[in-house]
Design an enzyme around this catalytic site. Structure first.
Site, PDB file in Angstrom:
ATOM      1  CB  ILE A  22      -0.942  -0.025   1.224  1.00 34.04           C
ATOM      2  CG1 ILE A  22      -2.019  -1.101   1.041  1.00 34.04           C
ATOM      3  CG2 ILE A  22      -1.592   1.339   1.438  1.00 34.04           C
ATOM      4  CD1 ILE A  22      -2.870  -1.341   2.267  1.00 34.04           C
ATOM      5  NE  ARG A  42      11.677  -1.756   9.413  1.00 37.48           N
ATOM      6  CZ  ARG A  42      11.186  -2.730  10.174  1.00 37.48           C
ATOM      7  NH1 ARG A  42      11.550  -2.804  11.449  1.00 37.48           N
ATOM      8  NH2 ARG A  42      10.349  -3.614   9.686  1.00 37.48           N
ATOM      9  CE1 TYR A 148      -1.259  -4.023  11.609  1.00 39.56           C
ATOM     10  CE2 TYR A 148      -3.548  -4.756  11.473  1.00 39.56           C
ATOM     11  CZ  TYR A 148      -2.455  -4.122  10.909  1.00 39.56           C
ATOM     12  OH  TYR A 148      -2.560  -3.583   9.643  1.00 39.56           O
TER      13      TYR A 148
END
Length: 242
Positions: A22, A42, A148
């Site tokens: 996304i 990262r 989450y």
């Protein structure tokens, strides 16, 4: 067109976690829109046409360094899309303190760091768009995803509080809550799991990253200048707005 609804051309845009899924689709949509796009990752691999900046959102020093790099290249961030996120799923009674802390630190606290830093420049500009990428799981909950779901639900309260604090400076803060989208994260599901998920979705299919990206693009454009504190579901009807 009023000043409030005008969108300056070639805005400075930051998308975190923009090297895949996304986030990548969102970054690419802004590039096509003619914006100056920075992407934090990262491990690298940002889309073509973007400024690739290494940053771990759990590290305050790294976040500050990333903004310094972006501001030097593109100017103050005018549009922030906080998309970087992780999962570490297990049932509640098996979830360790580290599993809880890592997911909350990345998804929720990381978004706090980003929005706080971006808001400084937006306040000086007296305009800005903040979009936090949540999830339908933050609204509905999901077995095995207590950490989450909590992190993604927290983004809603964060965005609405920011909307109230910064709205007088023409800064909007909204949430996009995708449902099941065709990404690497959903690609690991079995055929049986995918069939069961589709059966729950009124539209009967998975979404695409591009569909989420177009929603984000609208939220940051002139057509959404009077939209703030909203949660926009892109989930095929799975959550029915909840």
């Amino acid at each position: 067109m009023s000043e409030a609804t005008q969108t300056p051309p070639g805005r400075s845009v930051l998308v975190t976690g923009g090297n895949r899924g996304i986030g990548r689709a969102i970054a690419e949509a802004f590039v096509v829109n003619g914006d100056r796009v920075a992407v934090t990752t990262r491990s690298g691999g940002a889309p073509m046409g973007t400024l690739d900046v290494r940053c771990d959102v759990t590290d305050p020093v790294a976040v500050e360094a990333a903004f310094a790099t972006i501001e030097a290249a593109h100017g103050p961030v005018e549009v922030l899309v906080a998309n970087a996120g992780v999962t570490d799923d297990t049932l509640l009674l098996r979830m360790s303190e580290d599993q809880w802390s890592h997911v909350l630190e990345t998804n929720l606290t990381g978004s706090f760091r980003l929005t706080k830093r971006a808001a400084k420049g937006m306040l000086r500009l007296r305009r800005g768009r903040i979009v936090l990428i949540s999830s339908v799981v933050g609204m509905l909950g999901s077995a095995g995803q207590v950490n989450y779901a909590a992190s993604k639900a927290g983004l809603v309260g964060m965005a609405r509080s920011i909307a109230r604090e910064l709205g007088s400076r023409s800064i909007t803060a909204n949430v996009v809550a995708p449902g099941f989208v065709e990404t690497d994260m959903t690609g690991v599901l079995t055929d049986e799991q995918r069939t069961a998920i589709k059966a729950q979705v009124p539209l009967g299919r998975y979404g695409t990253p591009e569909e989420v990206a177009q929603t984000v693009l609208w939220l940051t454009g002139p057509g959404a200048a009077y939209v703030t504190g909203a949660v926009i579901p892109v989930d095929g009807g799975l959550g029915m707005g909840h």
